[in-house]
Design an enzyme around this catalytic site. Structure first.
Site, PDB file in Angstrom:
ATOM      1  N   ASN A 164      -7.498  41.285  24.732  1.00  0.00           N
ATOM      2  CA  ASN A 164      -6.680  42.182  23.889  1.00  0.00           C
ATOM      3  C   ASN A 164      -5.308  42.322  24.424  1.00  0.00           C
ATOM      4  O   ASN A 164      -4.428  42.732  23.594  1.00  0.00           O
ATOM      5  CB  ASN A 164      -7.691  43.358  23.921  1.00  0.00           C
ATOM      6  CG  ASN A 164      -6.866  44.636  23.552  1.00  0.00           C
ATOM      7  OD1 ASN A 164      -6.856  44.647  22.456  1.00  0.00           O
ATOM      8  ND2 ASN A 164      -6.421  45.463  24.246  1.00  0.00           N
TER       9      ASN A 164
ATOM     10  N   ARG B  29      11.021  40.457  16.407  1.00  0.00           N
ATOM     11  CA  ARG B  29       9.987  40.370  17.264  1.00  0.00           C
ATOM     12  C   ARG B  29       9.637  38.745  17.445  1.00  0.00           C
ATOM     13  O   ARG B  29       8.678  38.189  17.546  1.00  0.00           O
ATOM     14  CB  ARG B  29       8.792  40.818  16.558  1.00  0.00           C
ATOM     15  CG  ARG B  29       8.690  42.294  16.187  1.00  0.00           C
ATOM     16  CD  ARG B  29       8.737  43.188  17.591  1.00  0.00           C
ATOM     17  NE  ARG B  29       7.135  43.059  18.084  1.00  0.00           N
ATOM     18  CZ  ARG B  29       6.252  43.770  17.729  1.00  0.00           C
ATOM     19  NH1 ARG B  29       6.371  44.779  16.596  1.00  0.00           N
ATOM     20  NH2 ARG B  29       5.012  43.914  18.199  1.00  0.00           N
TER      21      ARG B  29
ATOM     22  N   TYR C 220       7.336  37.791  20.004  1.00  0.00           N
ATOM     23  CA  TYR C 220       5.779  38.249  19.919  1.00  0.00           C
ATOM     24  C   TYR C 220       5.245  37.215  18.898  1.00  0.00           C
ATOM     25  O   TYR C 220       3.993  36.834  18.935  1.00  0.00           O
ATOM     26  CB  TYR C 220       5.765  39.812  19.589  1.00  0.00           C
ATOM     27  CG  TYR C 220       4.339  40.198  18.935  1.00  0.00           C
ATOM     28  CD1 TYR C 220       3.593  40.734  19.869  1.00  0.00           C
ATOM     29  CD2 TYR C 220       4.030  40.303  17.729  1.00  0.00           C
ATOM     30  CE1 TYR C 220       2.339  41.199  19.599  1.00  0.00           C
ATOM     31  CE2 TYR C 220       2.700  40.764  17.358  1.00  0.00           C
ATOM     32  CZ  TYR C 220       2.104  41.242  18.308  1.00  0.00           C
ATOM     33  OH  TYR C 220       0.737  41.642  17.961  1.00  0.00           O
TER      34      TYR C 220
ATOM     35  N   THR D 203      -2.473  53.504  16.304  1.00  0.00           N
ATOM     36  CA  THR D 203      -2.650  53.521  17.999  1.00  0.00           C
ATOM     37  C   THR D 203      -1.955  54.819  18.438  1.00  0.00           C
ATOM     38  O   THR D 203      -1.375  55.497  17.577  1.00  0.00           O
ATOM     39  CB  THR D 203      -1.920  52.499  18.770  1.00  0.00           C
ATOM     40  OG1 THR D 203      -0.485  52.465  18.212  1.00  0.00           O
ATOM     41  CG2 THR D 203      -2.438  50.946  18.139  1.00  0.00           C
TER      42      THR D 203
ATOM     43  N   ILE E  90      -2.310  48.645  13.189  1.00  0.00           N
ATOM     44  CA  ILE E  90      -3.744  49.414  13.739  1.00  0.00           C
ATOM     45  C   ILE E  90      -3.077  50.920  14.227  1.00  0.00           C
ATOM     46  O   ILE E  90      -2.049  50.975  14.657  1.00  0.00           O
ATOM     47  CB  ILE E  90      -4.478  48.710  15.049  1.00  0.00           C
ATOM     48  CG1 ILE E  90      -4.609  47.295  14.917  1.00  0.00           C
ATOM     49  CG2 ILE E  90      -5.354  49.600  15.447  1.00  0.00           C
ATOM     50  CD1 ILE E  90      -4.749  46.234  16.141  1.00  0.00           C
TER      51      ILE E  90
ATOM     52  N   TRP F 146       1.552  55.856  17.569  1.00  0.00           N
ATOM     53  CA  TRP F 146       2.363  56.605  16.245  1.00  0.00           C
ATOM     54  C   TRP F 146       1.639  58.123  16.143  1.00  0.00           C
ATOM     55  O   TRP F 146       1.899  58.863  15.022  1.00  0.00           O
ATOM     56  CB  TRP F 146       1.898  55.877  14.960  1.00  0.00           C
ATOM     57  CG  TRP F 146       2.468  54.413  15.020  1.00  0.00           C
ATOM     58  CD1 TRP F 146       1.583  53.232  15.175  1.00  0.00           C
ATOM     59  CD2 TRP F 146       3.705  53.982  15.273  1.00  0.00           C
ATOM     60  NE1 TRP F 146       2.346  52.204  15.337  1.00  0.00           N
ATOM     61  CE2 TRP F 146       3.641  52.918  15.389  1.00  0.00           C
ATOM     62  CE3 TRP F 146       5.046  54.687  14.997  1.00  0.00           C
ATOM     63  CZ2 TRP F 146       4.974  52.038  15.286  1.00  0.00           C
ATOM     64  CZ3 TRP F 146       6.107  53.904  15.283  1.00  0.00           C
ATOM     65  CH2 TRP F 146       5.987  52.593  15.327  1.00  0.00           C
TER      66      TRP F 146
HETATM   67  N1  LIG Z   1      -1.265  47.973  17.217  1.00  0.00           N
HETATM   68  C1  LIG Z   1      -1.243  46.968  16.076  1.00  0.00           C
HETATM   69  O1  LIG Z   1      -0.776  47.515  15.149  1.00  0.00           O
HETATM   70  C2  LIG Z   1      -1.391  45.548  15.993  1.00  0.00           C
HETATM   71  C3  LIG Z   1      -1.322  44.813  15.214  1.00  0.00           C
HETATM   72  C4  LIG Z   1      -1.834  43.452  15.237  1.00  0.00           C
HETATM   73  C5  LIG Z   1      -2.146  42.838  16.375  1.00  0.00           C
HETATM   74  N2  LIG Z   1      -2.328  43.653  17.327  1.00  0.00           N
HETATM   75  C6  LIG Z   1      -2.942  43.076  18.650  1.00  0.00           C
HETATM   76  O2  LIG Z   1      -4.075  43.853  19.142  1.00  0.00           O
HETATM   77  C7  LIG Z   1      -4.037  43.927  20.698  1.00  0.00           C
HETATM   78  C8  LIG Z   1      -4.118  45.199  20.807  1.00  0.00           C
HETATM   79  O3  LIG Z   1      -3.019  45.990  20.418  1.00  0.00           O
HETATM   80  P1  LIG Z   1      -2.640  47.477  20.840  1.00  0.00           P
HETATM   81  O4  LIG Z   1      -1.368  47.898  19.993  1.00  0.00           O
HETATM   82  O5  LIG Z   1      -3.763  48.366  21.009  1.00  0.00           O
HETATM   83  O6  LIG Z   1      -2.004  47.291  22.337  1.00  0.00           O
HETATM   84  P2  LIG Z   1      -1.367  48.049  23.326  1.00  0.00           P
HETATM   85  O7  LIG Z   1      -1.096  49.470  22.975  1.00  0.00           O
HETATM   86  O8  LIG Z   1       0.113  47.304  23.391  1.00  0.00           O
HETATM   87  O9  LIG Z   1      -1.917  47.883  24.438  1.00  0.00           O
HETATM   88  C9  LIG Z   1      -2.179  46.517  25.008  1.00  0.00           C
HETATM   89  C10 LIG Z   1      -2.568  46.488  26.403  1.00  0.00           C
HETATM   90  O10 LIG Z   1      -2.049  45.316  26.851  1.00  0.00           O
HETATM   91  C11 LIG Z   1      -1.872  45.510  28.229  1.00  0.00           C
HETATM   92  N3  LIG Z   1      -0.329  44.780  28.637  1.00  0.00           N
HETATM   93  C12 LIG Z   1       0.680  45.033  28.230  1.00  0.00           C
HETATM   94  N4  LIG Z   1       1.496  44.186  28.851  1.00  0.00           N
HETATM   95  C13 LIG Z   1       0.771  43.742  29.944  1.00  0.00           C
HETATM   96  C14 LIG Z   1       1.034  42.644  31.070  1.00  0.00           C
HETATM   97  N5  LIG Z   1       1.992  42.158  31.171  1.00  0.00           N
HETATM   98  N6  LIG Z   1      -0.177  42.395  31.783  1.00  0.00           N
HETATM   99  C15 LIG Z   1      -1.286  42.907  31.598  1.00  0.00           C
HETATM  100  N7  LIG Z   1      -1.564  43.714  30.631  1.00  0.00           N
HETATM  101  C16 LIG Z   1      -0.660  44.007  29.969  1.00  0.00           C
HETATM  102  C17 LIG Z   1      -1.371  47.097  28.449  1.00  0.00           C
HETATM  103  O11 LIG Z   1      -1.546  47.489  29.669  1.00  0.00           O
HETATM  104  P3  LIG Z   1      -0.912  48.770  30.211  1.00  0.00           P
HETATM  105  O12 LIG Z   1      -2.277  49.746  29.963  1.00  0.00           O
HETATM  106  O13 LIG Z   1      -1.219  48.742  31.667  1.00  0.00           O
HETATM  107  O14 LIG Z   1       0.307  49.241  29.802  1.00  0.00           O
HETATM  108  C18 LIG Z   1      -2.336  47.711  27.346  1.00  0.00           C
HETATM  109  O15 LIG Z   1      -3.577  48.077  27.845  1.00  0.00           O
HETATM  110  C19 LIG Z   1      -2.879  43.152  21.007  1.00  0.00           C
HETATM  111  O16 LIG Z   1      -3.085  42.005  21.241  1.00  0.00           O
HETATM  112  C20 LIG Z   1      -2.007  43.211  19.891  1.00  0.00           C
HETATM  113  O17 LIG Z   1      -1.208  41.944  19.967  1.00  0.00           O
HETATM  114  C21 LIG Z   1      -1.882  44.863  17.411  1.00  0.00           C
END
Ligand SMILES: NC(=O)c1ccc[n+]([C@@H]2O[C@H](COP(=O)([O-])OP(=O)(O)OC[C@H]3O[C@@H](n4cnc5c(N)ncnc54)[C@H](OP(=O)(O)O)[C@@H]3O)[C@@H](O)[C@H]2O)c1
Length: 261
Positions: free
Chosen positions: A96, A159, A162, A197, A195, A200
């Site tokens: 994740n 991005r 990404y 989160t 998503i 926002w």
């Molecule tokens: N949010 C969206 O709208 C969205 C849309 C499409 C896909 N996704 C995917 O869904 C997944 C979850 O999204 P999210 O928005 O909930 O993620 P997020 O809030 O950005 O959190 C992701 C987690 O990744 C960890 N992380 C970031 N950089 C890291 C690193 N260098 N090493 C280890 N851990 C690291 C963070 O750890 P820390 O707690 O230590 O900061 C955090 O716990 C991700 O893979 C994202 O790409 C999200």
């Protein structure tokens, strides 16, 4: 932790990772999770244990990188050796955690901005898969779920790192599915759109205007919607590998977005 299945969820102190941990714990799985900050991991672990006293939940602080160019392979080794000593077998690995690679500018950003995102989202994830899959192979099977993104198919502005990483991650998912199938290890991906989160929460009006609202379903996903899709692959999809499950309200199927009247 021997009598229940165990899921390892990376990046699960906040947002979608929390929803995934809570889904597995509510279904009676033991859970291992990671975050980068030891303090945040401790707080999250305490919260999970209060909410789910009937399962075992352990958090580990682990960062993907030693620096922008270098994946910290040793800490992945140490994590899995610690789990071995604890007698924990990871039945399901949920990848994740992700570097969001926000604001990358093609002509201005240093090359390391690209490298660190690809190192975390592709190379570090490969490293975790390698360690988990070696143990799954010994145990007769297991499965791996990537949290990918619909941006693997449809790019979004500023991005570059990404979007590139999520495209590469889909290739990794398919290659692993192909090579690990013979060991009864399934590898699949969930592709969320936007998503809801914590990022926002301070701006609730934001969701009324985001492009993801202009979809057939007309809403963005909650973490729980994404967690359900992850859980489907982990617990139910016995004959499914190399597959993608898009959770984006139908956003990606559109040639033109639905224009609000
Ligand atoms: N949010 C969206 O709208 C969205 C849309 C499409 C896909 N996704 C995917 O869904 C997944 C979850 O999204 P999210 O928005 O909930 O993620 P997020 O809030 O950005 O959190 C992701 C987690 O990744 C960890 N992380 C970031 N950089 C890291 C690193 N260098 N090493 C280890 N851990 C690291 C963070 O750890 P820390 O707690 O230590 O900061 C955090 O716990 C991700 O893979 C994202 O790409 C999200």
């Amino acid at each position: 932790m021997m009598n229940k299945k165990t899921a390892l969820v990376t990046g699960a102190c906040i947002n979608t990772g929390v929803a995934i941990v809570e889904k597995f714990a509510a279904e009676g799985w033991n859970v291992i999770f990671t975050g980068r900050s030891p303090e945040k991991v401790k707080v999250a672990e305490e919260g999970y244990r209060v909410k789910f006293p009937e399962v075992q939940i352990h958090g580990f602080a682990i960062d993907s990188l030693l620096d922008e160019r270098t994946v910290d392979e040793k800490s992945v080794d140490e994590l899995f050796e610690t789990l071995d000593r604890m007698g924990v077998f990871v039945d399901t690995l949920v990848l994740n955690a992700a570097d969001q690679g926000l604001g990358m500018k093609i002509f201005e950003s240093p090359l390391t901005d690209l490298m660190k995102v690809i190192n975390t989202n592709v190379v570090w994830n490969f490293c975790l898969c390698e360690h988990a899959a070696a143990r799954m192979k010994e145990q007769g099977g297991g499965n791996i779920v990537f949290l990918n993104s619909n941006t693997a198919y449809r790019a979004i502005p500023d991005r570059v790192a990404y979007v590139t990483s999520k495209g590469g991650q889909l290739g990794l998912m398919r290659a692993l599915a192909l090579d690990l199938g013979k060991y009864n290890i399934r590898v699949n991906a969930v592709l969320p759109g936007m998503i809801r989160t914590e990022r926002w929460v301070t701006n609730p009006d934001f969701y009324k205007t985001v492009p993801s609202r202009y979809t057939p379903i007309g809403d963005v996903a909650d973490g729980a919607d994404v967690a359900d899709a992850v859980y489907y692959f982990a617990a139910h999809a016995r004959n499914t590998t190399g597959a993608e499950l898009v959770v984006d309200g139908g956003n990606t199927i559109q040639l033109y977005p639905i224009i609000p009247q």
